[in-house]
Write an enzyme that holds these catalytic residues in place. Structure first.
Site, PDB file in Angstrom:
ATOM      1  CB  SER A  26       6.366   9.569   8.308  1.00  0.00           C
ATOM      2  OG  SER A  26       7.631   9.488   7.698  1.00  0.00           O
ATOM      3  CE1 TYR A  62       4.214   7.213   3.590  1.00  0.00           C
ATOM      4  CE2 TYR A  62       6.184   8.540   3.957  1.00  0.00           C
ATOM      5  CZ  TYR A  62       5.327   7.526   4.350  1.00  0.00           C
ATOM      6  OH  TYR A  62       5.571   6.822   5.524  1.00  0.00           O
TER       7      TYR A  62
HETATM    8  N1  NAD Z   1       8.810   1.759   6.914  1.00  0.00           N
HETATM    9  C1  NAD Z   1       9.150   2.999   7.072  1.00  0.00           C
HETATM   10  O1  NAD Z   1      10.301   3.370   6.795  1.00  0.00           O
HETATM   11  C2  NAD Z   1       8.193   4.005   7.652  1.00  0.00           C
HETATM   12  C3  NAD Z   1       8.699   5.210   8.152  1.00  0.00           C
HETATM   13  C4  NAD Z   1       7.813   6.149   8.667  1.00  0.00           C
HETATM   14  C5  NAD Z   1       6.456   5.865   8.717  1.00  0.00           C
HETATM   15  N2  NAD Z   1       5.998   4.673   8.222  1.00  0.00           N
HETATM   16  C6  NAD Z   1       4.559   4.435   8.296  1.00  0.00           C
HETATM   17  O2  NAD Z   1       4.346   3.275   9.081  1.00  0.00           O
HETATM   18  C7  NAD Z   1       3.088   2.682   8.763  1.00  0.00           C
HETATM   19  C8  NAD Z   1       3.283   1.181   8.612  1.00  0.00           C
HETATM   20  O3  NAD Z   1       4.120   0.944   7.511  1.00  0.00           O
HETATM   21  P1  NAD Z   1       5.178  -0.247   7.435  1.00  0.00           P
HETATM   22  O4  NAD Z   1       6.505   0.362   7.285  1.00  0.00           O
HETATM   23  O5  NAD Z   1       4.941  -1.223   8.533  1.00  0.00           O
HETATM   24  O6  NAD Z   1       4.820  -0.834   6.008  1.00  0.00           O
HETATM   25  P2  NAD Z   1       3.976  -2.126   5.558  1.00  0.00           P
HETATM   26  O7  NAD Z   1       3.718  -1.936   4.128  1.00  0.00           O
HETATM   27  O8  NAD Z   1       4.669  -3.345   6.029  1.00  0.00           O
HETATM   28  O9  NAD Z   1       2.622  -2.000   6.415  1.00  0.00           O
HETATM   29  C9  NAD Z   1       1.525  -1.228   6.004  1.00  0.00           C
HETATM   30  C10 NAD Z   1       0.265  -2.007   6.338  1.00  0.00           C
HETATM   31  O10 NAD Z   1      -0.872  -1.193   6.015  1.00  0.00           O
HETATM   32  C11 NAD Z   1      -1.807  -2.034   5.365  1.00  0.00           C
HETATM   33  N3  NAD Z   1      -2.738  -1.258   4.525  1.00  0.00           N
HETATM   34  C12 NAD Z   1      -2.479  -0.598   3.374  1.00  0.00           C
HETATM   35  N4  NAD Z   1      -3.610  -0.086   2.848  1.00  0.00           N
HETATM   36  C13 NAD Z   1      -4.608  -0.397   3.705  1.00  0.00           C
HETATM   37  C14 NAD Z   1      -6.015  -0.147   3.729  1.00  0.00           C
HETATM   38  N5  NAD Z   1      -6.635   0.532   2.750  1.00  0.00           N
HETATM   39  N6  NAD Z   1      -6.725  -0.621   4.769  1.00  0.00           N
HETATM   40  C15 NAD Z   1      -6.148  -1.334   5.764  1.00  0.00           C
HETATM   41  N7  NAD Z   1      -4.823  -1.612   5.790  1.00  0.00           N
HETATM   42  C16 NAD Z   1      -4.067  -1.158   4.775  1.00  0.00           C
HETATM   43  C17 NAD Z   1      -0.944  -2.957   4.514  1.00  0.00           C
HETATM   44  O11 NAD Z   1      -1.664  -4.072   4.034  1.00  0.00           O
HETATM   45  C18 NAD Z   1       0.160  -3.299   5.494  1.00  0.00           C
HETATM   46  O12 NAD Z   1      -0.172  -4.399   6.305  1.00  0.00           O
HETATM   47  C19 NAD Z   1       2.608   3.409   7.512  1.00  0.00           C
HETATM   48  O13 NAD Z   1       1.633   4.365   7.867  1.00  0.00           O
HETATM   49  C20 NAD Z   1       3.862   4.104   7.010  1.00  0.00           C
HETATM   50  O14 NAD Z   1       3.553   5.246   6.240  1.00  0.00           O
HETATM   51  C21 NAD Z   1       6.825   3.738   7.708  1.00  0.00           C
END
Ligand code: NAD
Length: 302
Positions: free
Chosen positions: A153, A166
């Site tokens: 991120s 985080y």
């Molecule tokens: N959305 C944002 O603004 C953003 C920005 C930077 C980075 N990210 C990163 O992107 C990645 C995806 O996030 P997203 O935004 O799609 O959110 P999201 O919540 O839609 O997706 C996260 C996914 O991870 C799964 N997950 C959580 N715990 C888990 C576990 N123990 N085992 C297996 N799966 C698990 C969830 O069920 C979900 O499907 C994350 O690592 C997040 O930190 C997101």
């Protein structure tokens, strides 16, 4: 739709953690559209199965584009089953997108002092990625190599008090990615990290939903990066053979930019030490190569 035969992704097998929804799902769709087979590991079984059904609805008759495997990334047994399922269903693993992650509540610092609550996020965002990387490297080494992309991120380079845990977990992912460059020479596995700014997913909605803490309303006004831009950055890291140990930012609204590490500090350097460092790299490579075969034998017996 006919796929170009020189497309890197055609006939590749990809494992995606956290692929039931959000960024993971968008990458799964992009990979299938380019001819890859996809194995999704997540704890959201209903959404994961639905995603897989939709990916399979686009498959040729009698073929599968994707399977879903219930996987908690904090549990080695689950992670090993995930990668072995990719091997048994589609013949091996070429690509891993280690993307599962959670975010902390903005008021984290002054919540009750509880072990389970404090271990939850680092177990998924840090230890979970470490476990998945180690299993992915073995699965790929068996096949002659592959590429791992970690979702870090922009929070891996700095961030607000509200997201302290985080931010720390994502800094750790930058450190992890930048430490693994030698894997390419040991077993032909490249490891990179994509570093998105805010993206419109459930994770961002979780934060904007906290209206008591001042961070929620602030994030509501923050610019976002298009999910397609994040996907583009991920695909770039996967298909470009020169990307290794690299951190690539995806920024609002549609910017992709490499974020290199700070240059080596000159105070540590002198000619004798520099020469020793070159020798160390050679010795280390030989040593770690000698550890690979026993590790592969252990993996095969699991
Ligand atoms: N959305 C944002 O603004 C953003 C920005 C930077 C980075 N990210 C990163 O992107 C990645 C995806 O996030 P997203 O935004 O799609 O959110 P999201 O919540 O839609 O997706 C996260 C996914 O991870 C799964 N997950 C959580 N715990 C888990 C576990 N123990 N085992 C297996 N799966 C698990 C969830 O069920 C979900 O499907 C994350 O690592 C997040 O930190 C997101």
């Amino acid at each position: 739709m006919t796929l170009k035969e020189d497309n890197y992704f055609i006939k590749k097998v990809a494992v995606i953690t956290g692929g039931s929804r959000g960024i993971g799902r968008a990458v799964a769709e992009a990979l299938v559209a380019r001819g890859s087979k996809v194995v999704i590991g997540d704890v959201l079984d209903g959404a994961g199965q639905e995603t897989v059904n939709e990916l399979n609805a686009k498959a040729n008759d009698g073929e599968k584009n994707a399977i879903y495997v219930h996987t908690d990334v904090t549990v080695y047994k689950d992670v090993i089953t995930l990668f072995k399922s990719a091997e048994s269903e589609f013949g091996g693993v070429d690509i891993a997108f280690l993307n599962a992650g959670v975010i902390n509540k903005p008021d984290f610092m002054f919540t009750p002092l509880e072990d389970e609550a404090d271990d939850f996020l680092p177990d998924i965002n840090f230890t979970g990625v470490v476990k998945c990387t180690r299993v992915a490297a073995l699965a790929m080494a068996r096949r002659g190599g592959g590429v791992i992309t970690i979702t870090a991120s922009c929070a891996g380079f700095g961030g607000p008090f509200a997201l302290s845990v985080y931010n720390a977990s994502k800094h750790a992912m930058i450190g992890w990615t930048r430490s693994l460059g030698m894997l390419k020479d040991i077993c032909n596995v490249r490891v990179n990290a994509v570093c998105p700014h805010w993206v419109e997913t459930d994770m961002r909605h979780k934060i904007t939903g906290y209206q008591v803490d001042p961070y929620g309303p602030f994030v509501q006004e923050s610019p976002t990066v298009k999910i397609d831009t994040v996907v583009k950055a991920v695909l770039t890291l996967m298909e470009d053979p020169n990307r290794n140990s690299e951190t690539l930012m995806a920024l609002p609204p549609d910017v992709i930019r490499a974020q290199p590490p700070i240059p080596a500090f000159p105070e540590q350097s002198n000619p004798a030490y520099d020469k020793r460092a070159v020798q160390y790299e050679k010795d280390a490579l030989e040593y770690y190569k000698s550890l690979l075969d026993p590790a592969l034998k252990r993996y095969e017996q699991l």
